[in-house]
Design a protein around this motif. Structure first.
Motif, short mmCIF file in Angstrom:
data_model
loop_
_atom_site.label_atom_id
_atom_site.label_comp_id
_atom_site.label_asym_id
_atom_site.label_seq_id
_atom_site.Cartn_x
_atom_site.Cartn_y
_atom_site.Cartn_z
N LEU A 1 0.95 -1.13 -0.04
CA LEU A 1 0.17 -0.02 -0.14
C LEU A 1 0.90 1.20 -0.18
CD1 LEU A 1 -2.53 -1.06 2.94
CD2 LEU A 1 -2.73 -1.21 0.11
N ASP A 2 0.38 2.26 -0.73
CA ASP A 2 0.76 3.51 -0.68
C ASP A 2 0.50 4.37 0.83
OD1 ASP A 2 -1.47 4.64 -0.92
OD2 ASP A 2 -1.32 5.26 -3.03
N VAL A 3 1.21 5.49 1.27
CA VAL A 3 0.85 6.20 2.30
C VAL A 3 -0.68 6.19 2.69
CG1 VAL A 3 1.08 8.17 3.90
CG2 VAL A 3 3.03 7.11 2.47
N ASP A 4 -1.50 6.63 1.67
CA ASP A 4 -2.82 7.04 1.52
C ASP A 4 -3.54 5.35 2.11
OD1 ASP A 4 -2.36 9.74 1.50
OD2 ASP A 4 -2.99 9.70 -1.08
N GLY A 5 -2.96 4.59 1.18
CA GLY A 5 -3.61 3.27 1.49
C GLY A 5 -3.64 2.70 2.93
N VAL A 6 -2.36 3.06 3.62
CA VAL A 6 -2.11 2.61 5.14
C VAL A 6 -2.97 3.48 5.94
CG1 VAL A 6 -0.39 2.41 6.79
CG2 VAL A 6 0.15 1.83 4.48
N VAL A 7 -3.03 4.80 5.61
CA VAL A 7 -4.02 5.68 6.31
C VAL A 7 -5.33 4.93 6.46
CG1 VAL A 7 -5.16 7.92 6.36
CG2 VAL A 7 -2.65 7.92 6.19
N GLU A 8 -5.94 4.47 5.22
CA GLU A 8 -7.17 4.06 5.01
C GLU A 8 -7.26 2.93 5.79
OE1 GLU A 8 -10.56 2.90 1.93
OE2 GLU A 8 -8.48 3.66 1.03
N LEU A 9 -6.38 1.99 5.79
CA LEU A 9 -6.25 0.64 6.54
C LEU A 9 -6.48 1.22 8.29
CD1 LEU A 9 -5.77 -2.44 6.28
CD2 LEU A 9 -3.43 -1.87 6.69
N VAL A 10 -5.71 2.00 8.64
CA VAL A 10 -5.97 2.42 9.90
C VAL A 10 -7.01 2.91 10.28
CG1 VAL A 10 -5.13 4.18 11.84
CG2 VAL A 10 -3.47 3.15 10.11
N GLN A 11 -7.79 3.72 9.27
CA GLN A 11 -9.01 4.15 9.68
C GLN A 11 -10.25 3.15 9.75
OE1 GLN A 11 -9.18 6.92 6.40
NE2 GLN A 11 -8.97 8.83 7.76
N VAL A 12 -10.06 2.01 8.65
CA VAL A 12 -10.99 0.89 8.86
C VAL A 12 -10.68 0.00 10.06
CG1 VAL A 12 -11.43 -1.26 7.52
CG2 VAL A 12 -11.12 1.01 6.36
N ALA A 13 -9.38 -0.22 10.69
CA ALA A 13 -9.16 -1.03 11.67
C ALA A 13 -9.40 -0.63 13.05
CB ALA A 13 -7.60 -1.45 11.58
N ARG A 14 -9.21 0.92 13.01
CA ARG A 14 -9.34 1.64 14.23
C ARG A 14 -10.48 2.71 14.04
NH1 ARG A 14 -5.10 1.23 17.97
NH2 ARG A 14 -4.37 -0.70 18.09
N PRO A 15 -11.69 2.58 13.83
CA PRO A 15 -12.50 3.40 13.62
C PRO A 15 -12.95 4.64 14.58
CG PRO A 15 -13.82 1.44 13.91
CD PRO A 15 -12.36 1.14 13.93
N ASP A 16 -12.55 4.54 15.69
CA ASP A 16 -12.31 5.24 16.82
C ASP A 16 -11.46 6.32 16.87
OD1 ASP A 16 -10.76 2.93 17.43
OD2 ASP A 16 -10.67 3.76 19.46
N VAL A 17 -10.41 6.23 15.86
CA VAL A 17 -9.33 7.01 16.00
C VAL A 17 -9.74 8.12 14.88
CG1 VAL A 17 -6.92 7.39 14.92
CG2 VAL A 17 -7.44 5.30 16.14
N GLY A 18 -9.32 9.35 15.37
CA GLY A 18 -9.50 10.66 14.60
C GLY A 18 -8.61 10.57 13.35
N ASP A 19 -9.30 11.45 12.43
CA ASP A 19 -8.33 11.55 10.91
C ASP A 19 -7.04 12.13 11.22
OD1 ASP A 19 -10.80 10.88 9.77
OD2 ASP A 19 -11.51 12.76 9.18
N ASP A 20 -6.74 13.06 12.14
CA ASP A 20 -5.18 13.49 12.30
C ASP A 20 -4.60 12.45 12.85
OD1 ASP A 20 -6.10 15.94 11.35
OD2 ASP A 20 -6.48 16.87 13.24
N LEU A 21 -4.89 11.57 13.59
CA LEU A 21 -4.07 10.58 14.34
C LEU A 21 -3.79 9.48 13.41
CD1 LEU A 21 -2.37 9.57 16.66
CD2 LEU A 21 -4.60 8.47 17.55
N ALA A 22 -5.14 9.22 12.71
CA ALA A 22 -4.97 8.05 11.56
C ALA A 22 -3.99 8.35 10.52
CB ALA A 22 -6.35 8.05 10.93
N ARG A 23 -3.81 9.52 10.14
CA ARG A 23 -2.67 10.06 9.30
C ARG A 23 -1.31 9.92 9.55
NH1 ARG A 23 -6.95 13.88 7.33
NH2 ARG A 23 -6.28 15.26 8.91
N SER A 24 -1.22 10.27 11.22
CA SER A 24 0.14 10.26 11.56
C SER A 24 0.63 8.92 11.69
CB SER A 24 0.03 10.84 13.07
OG SER A 24 1.21 10.86 13.54
N VAL A 25 -0.40 8.17 12.25
CA VAL A 25 0.07 6.63 12.62
C VAL A 25 0.20 6.04 11.26
CG1 VAL A 25 -1.00 4.51 13.29
CG2 VAL A 25 -1.32 6.32 14.87
#
Length: 212
Positions: free
Chosen positions: A159-183
């Motif tokens: 995955l590219d960076v955006d793909g990993v960010v999306e993966l984080v958002q799906v796996a951790r829906p409780d995480v906010g957008d800013d933290l998801a992008r950082s993680v």
């Protein structure tokens, strides 16, 4: 696959774990068991019909019967054919999706059944989704499965960076957008975009300080 259940589609999800090669037809047995559990007895009887005996040779809890013999081709064929008939009965009621993860860990009979089932899906509303590691694709049975007509082989790259960010958002829906992008950026740096490793790291990460 998950959201399909909300549309009335019958969804079956089974997986093969390392060491599953010691369990004959385990991904199929566990999936069929899940299909049966919780259903009304009359519905189960109609679903299994005359195939109960053949299925009982490898599906736990159906009846007391002789376990499937690994080296008996006629028994294996009967098990394969009975499973396909049950899937047809299911598909008469609603479309079916059966997902099997990590087929490379499965026993030989399970891989052979995947080919058997895949060759008989042209006229029924059944989608068979199978995952396997790239370096196991040259295994004779898995290679045969890929060559079955109507089969689509999808090679999943990193995955590219955006793909990993999306993966984080799906796996951790409780995480906010800013933290998801950082993680997501940090996970991409550490894993090169490998989704499996990214999820593994995410699973063990501390919620307040995800990647230390």
């Amino acid at each position: 696959v998950g959201p399909a259940a909300s549309t009335g589609t019958t969804v079956v999800w089974s997986r093969c774990d390392e060491g599953a090669s010691n369990l004959p037809l385990w991904p199929w047995a566990s999936g069929l068991r899940d299909l049966i559990d919780g259903r009304d007895p009359d519905e189960v009887e109609a679903l299994l019909d005359a195939d109960r005996g053949a299925l009982a040779s490898f599906v736990p809890g159906l009846t007391d019967t002789t376990p499937l013999t690994r080296d008996d081709p006629s028994e294996r064929y009967q098990a394969f054919d009975s499973t396909m008939r049950v899937l047809r009965r299911l598909a008469d009621r609603a479309p079916v999706i059966w997902a099997i993860e990590d087929l490379h860990w499965a026993d030989a009979a399970s891989r052979e059944m995947a080919v058997f089932i895949a060759r008989r899906l042209a006229d029924v509303p059944i989608l068979l989704v199978i995952t396997a590691r790239d370096h196991d694709l040259d295994h004779p049975t898995i290679a045969e499965l890929i060559q079955v007509p109507m089969t689509t082989h999808l090679a999943l790259g990193h995955l590219d960076v955006d793909g990993v960010v999306e993966l984080v958002q799906v796996a951790r829906p409780d995480v906010g957008d800013d933290l998801a992008r950082s993680v997501g950026r940090a996970l991409h740096d550490r894993t090169g975009g490998n989704p499996f490793f990214a999820l593994q790291l995410l699973d063990v990460a501390d919620a307040d300080d995800p990647l230390g």
